[in-house]
Scaffold this motif. Structure first.
Motif, PDB file in Angstrom:
ATOM      1  N   HIS A   1     -62.423  78.925 122.935  1.00 43.12           N
ATOM      2  CA  HIS A   1     -63.345  78.611 121.863  1.00 43.12           C
ATOM      3  C   HIS A   1     -63.772  79.898 121.174  1.00 43.12           C
ATOM      4  CE1 HIS A   1     -65.816  79.463 125.393  1.00 43.12           C
ATOM      5  NE2 HIS A   1     -66.778  79.824 124.570  1.00 43.12           N
ATOM      6  N   VAL A   2     -64.269  79.763 119.924  1.00 42.60           N
ATOM      7  CA  VAL A   2     -64.688  80.921 119.136  1.00 42.60           C
ATOM      8  C   VAL A   2     -65.930  81.552 119.750  1.00 42.60           C
ATOM      9  CG1 VAL A   2     -65.575  81.675 116.902  1.00 42.60           C
ATOM     10  CG2 VAL A   2     -63.703  80.015 117.012  1.00 42.60           C
ATOM     11  N   GLN A   3     -65.901  82.862 119.850  1.00 40.22           N
ATOM     12  CA  GLN A   3     -67.077  83.602 120.314  1.00 40.22           C
ATOM     13  C   GLN A   3     -67.389  84.709 119.320  1.00 40.22           C
ATOM     14  OE1 GLN A   3     -66.235  84.747 124.471  1.00 40.22           O
ATOM     15  NE2 GLN A   3     -68.013  83.510 124.990  1.00 40.22           N
ATOM     16  N   LEU A   4     -68.669  84.858 119.009  1.00 37.93           N
ATOM     17  CA  LEU A   4     -69.155  85.924 118.148  1.00 37.93           C
ATOM     18  C   LEU A   4     -70.198  86.701 118.930  1.00 37.93           C
ATOM     19  CD1 LEU A   4     -69.671  83.829 114.877  1.00 37.93           C
ATOM     20  CD2 LEU A   4     -67.686  85.213 115.484  1.00 37.93           C
ATOM     21  N   VAL A   5     -70.011  88.007 119.031  1.00 39.81           N
ATOM     22  CA  VAL A   5     -70.923  88.831 119.805  1.00 39.81           C
ATOM     23  C   VAL A   5     -71.480  89.932 118.921  1.00 39.81           C
ATOM     24  CG1 VAL A   5     -71.200  90.293 121.817  1.00 39.81           C
ATOM     25  CG2 VAL A   5     -69.656  88.324 121.922  1.00 39.81           C
ATOM     26  N   GLU A   6     -72.814  89.893 118.719  1.00 39.58           N
ATOM     27  CA  GLU A   6     -73.476  90.894 117.884  1.00 39.58           C
ATOM     28  C   GLU A   6     -73.918  92.086 118.717  1.00 39.58           C
ATOM     29  OE1 GLU A   6     -75.168  86.843 116.233  1.00 39.58           O
ATOM     30  OE2 GLU A   6     -74.901  87.770 118.202  1.00 39.58           O
ATOM     31  N   SER A   7     -74.041  93.218 118.052  1.00 38.51           N
ATOM     32  CA  SER A   7     -74.597  94.414 118.676  1.00 38.51           C
ATOM     33  C   SER A   7     -75.221  95.284 117.593  1.00 38.51           C
ATOM     34  CB  SER A   7     -73.516  95.190 119.430  1.00 38.51           C
ATOM     35  OG  SER A   7     -72.499  95.612 118.546  1.00 38.51           O
ATOM     36  N   GLY A   8     -76.076  96.202 118.012  1.00 41.71           N
ATOM     37  CA  GLY A   8     -76.629  97.170 117.072  1.00 41.71           C
ATOM     38  C   GLY A   8     -78.071  96.957 116.660  1.00 41.71           C
ATOM     39  N   GLY A   9     -78.698  95.902 117.134  1.00 43.45           N
ATOM     40  CA  GLY A   9     -80.093  95.685 116.784  1.00 43.45           C
ATOM     41  C   GLY A   9     -80.999  96.703 117.452  1.00 43.45           C
ATOM     42  N   GLY A  10     -82.272  96.669 117.092  1.00 44.72           N
ATOM     43  CA  GLY A  10     -83.228  97.589 117.693  1.00 44.72           C
ATOM     44  C   GLY A  10     -84.459  97.744 116.832  1.00 44.72           C
ATOM     45  N   SER A  11     -85.234  98.755 117.136  1.00 44.67           N
ATOM     46  CA  SER A  11     -86.465  99.037 116.406  1.00 44.67           C
ATOM     47  C   SER A  11     -86.282 100.278 115.547  1.00 44.67           C
ATOM     48  CB  SER A  11     -87.617  99.254 117.385  1.00 44.67           C
ATOM     49  OG  SER A  11     -87.887  98.077 118.112  1.00 44.67           O
ATOM     50  N   VAL A  12     -86.854 100.238 114.352  1.00 44.52           N
ATOM     51  CA  VAL A  12     -86.714 101.353 113.429  1.00 44.52           C
ATOM     52  C   VAL A  12     -87.964 101.430 112.563  1.00 44.52           C
ATOM     53  CG1 VAL A  12     -85.526  99.970 111.679  1.00 44.52           C
ATOM     54  CG2 VAL A  12     -85.132 102.442 111.777  1.00 44.52           C
ATOM     55  N   GLN A  13     -88.272 102.613 112.092  1.00 48.94           N
ATOM     56  CA  GLN A  13     -89.423 102.777 111.209  1.00 48.94           C
ATOM     57  C   GLN A  13     -89.058 102.376 109.789  1.00 48.94           C
ATOM     58  OE1 GLN A  13     -90.613 106.882 111.648  1.00 48.94           O
ATOM     59  NE2 GLN A  13     -91.870 106.427 113.444  1.00 48.94           N
ATOM     60  N   PRO A  14     -90.032 101.993 108.981  1.00 53.47           N
ATOM     61  CA  PRO A  14     -89.747 101.681 107.573  1.00 53.47           C
ATOM     62  C   PRO A  14     -89.022 102.835 106.898  1.00 53.47           C
ATOM     63  CG  PRO A  14     -91.964 100.998 108.139  1.00 53.47           C
ATOM     64  CD  PRO A  14     -91.447 101.762 109.330  1.00 53.47           C
ATOM     65  N   GLY A  15     -88.033 102.485 106.096  1.00 54.43           N
ATOM     66  CA  GLY A  15     -87.210 103.492 105.442  1.00 54.43           C
ATOM     67  C   GLY A  15     -85.987 103.892 106.236  1.00 54.43           C
ATOM     68  N   GLY A  16     -85.921 103.443 107.478  1.00 57.85           N
ATOM     69  CA  GLY A  16     -84.804 103.792 108.332  1.00 57.85           C
ATOM     70  C   GLY A  16     -83.580 102.914 108.111  1.00 57.85           C
ATOM     71  N   SER A  17     -82.565 103.162 108.919  1.00 58.63           N
ATOM     72  CA  SER A  17     -81.287 102.456 108.788  1.00 58.63           C
ATOM     73  C   SER A  17     -80.814 101.945 110.138  1.00 58.63           C
ATOM     74  CB  SER A  17     -80.225 103.396 108.215  1.00 58.63           C
ATOM     75  OG  SER A  17     -80.603 103.894 106.955  1.00 58.63           O
ATOM     76  N   LEU A  18     -80.072 100.859 110.102  1.00 59.63           N
ATOM     77  CA  LEU A  18     -79.417 100.300 111.273  1.00 59.63           C
ATOM     78  C   LEU A  18     -78.114  99.686 110.829  1.00 59.63           C
ATOM     79  CD1 LEU A  18     -82.129  98.329 113.343  1.00 59.63           C
ATOM     80  CD2 LEU A  18     -80.847 100.350 114.100  1.00 59.63           C
ATOM     81  N   THR A  19     -77.132  99.675 111.723  1.00 55.70           N
ATOM     82  CA  THR A  19     -75.882  98.973 111.445  1.00 55.70           C
ATOM     83  C   THR A  19     -75.635  97.958 112.549  1.00 55.70           C
ATOM     84  OG1 THR A  19     -74.911 100.836 110.263  1.00 55.70           O
ATOM     85  CG2 THR A  19     -73.401  99.184 111.123  1.00 55.70           C
ATOM     86  N   LEU A  20     -75.456  96.713 112.145  1.00 56.02           N
ATOM     87  CA  LEU A  20     -75.124  95.633 113.071  1.00 56.02           C
ATOM     88  C   LEU A  20     -73.617  95.400 113.047  1.00 56.02           C
ATOM     89  CD1 LEU A  20     -77.907  93.039 112.136  1.00 56.02           C
ATOM     90  CD2 LEU A  20     -78.026  94.952 113.743  1.00 56.02           C
ATOM     91  N   SER A  21     -73.085  95.060 114.208  1.00 53.12           N
ATOM     92  CA  SER A  21     -71.666  94.736 114.303  1.00 53.12           C
ATOM     93  C   SER A  21     -71.490  93.405 114.997  1.00 53.12           C
ATOM     94  CB  SER A  21     -70.923  95.834 115.090  1.00 53.12           C
ATOM     95  OG  SER A  21     -70.967  97.058 114.407  1.00 53.12           O
ATOM     96  N   CYS A  22     -70.412  92.735 114.649  1.00 50.54           N
ATOM     97  CA  CYS A  22     -70.106  91.432 115.243  1.00 50.54           C
ATOM     98  C   CYS A  22     -68.616  91.384 115.535  1.00 50.54           C
ATOM     99  CB  CYS A  22     -70.502  90.319 114.292  1.00 50.54           C
ATOM    100  SG  CYS A  22     -69.993  88.661 114.804  1.00 50.54           S
TER     101      CYS A  22
END
Length: 121
Positions: A1-22
């Protein structure tokens, strides 16, 4: 069956950056639609960005110019680069997939990841 697995979340201050992957398994990114959605606490799930099989992208108005969706067909992955983050971006972010051209409704996406928390404060 199809599986999608996310990564890359977290906490950041305003103005910051994050990259999520799946990472998708048993799903072919080259022929379907993949997208990112988010659900703030106590609110409905909303579309953030989608990318179609032909690389056509669509963004929610609130993230245009700040977020970028991309995919790697060879790796069957989709990413969401988030910059200039603001507290209103705080939510659980979900990766989703659909085996065709990107549908209009959130509810039409049949495959979902487990979600990853993004907190901006």
């Amino acid at each position: 069956h199809v599986q999608l697995v996310e990564s890359g979340g977290g906490s950041v201050q305003p103005g910051g950056s994050l990259t999520l992957s799946c990472a998708a398994s048993k799903f072919t990114a080259s022929t379907g639609c993949m997208g990112w959605f988010r659900q703030p606490a106590g609110k409905e799930r909303e579309a953030v960005a989608t990318i179609d099989s032909d690389y056509t992208t669509s963004y929610a108005h609130s993230v245009k110019g700040r977020f970028t969706i991309s995919k790697d067909n060879a790796k069957n992955t989709v990413s969401l680069e988030m910059t200039s983050l603001i507290p209103d971006d705080t939510a659980v972010y979900y990766c989703a997939a659909y085996g065709g051209s990107c549908p209009r409704r959130v509810s039409d996406f049949g495959y979902w990841g487990q979600g990853t928390q993004v907190t901006v404060s």
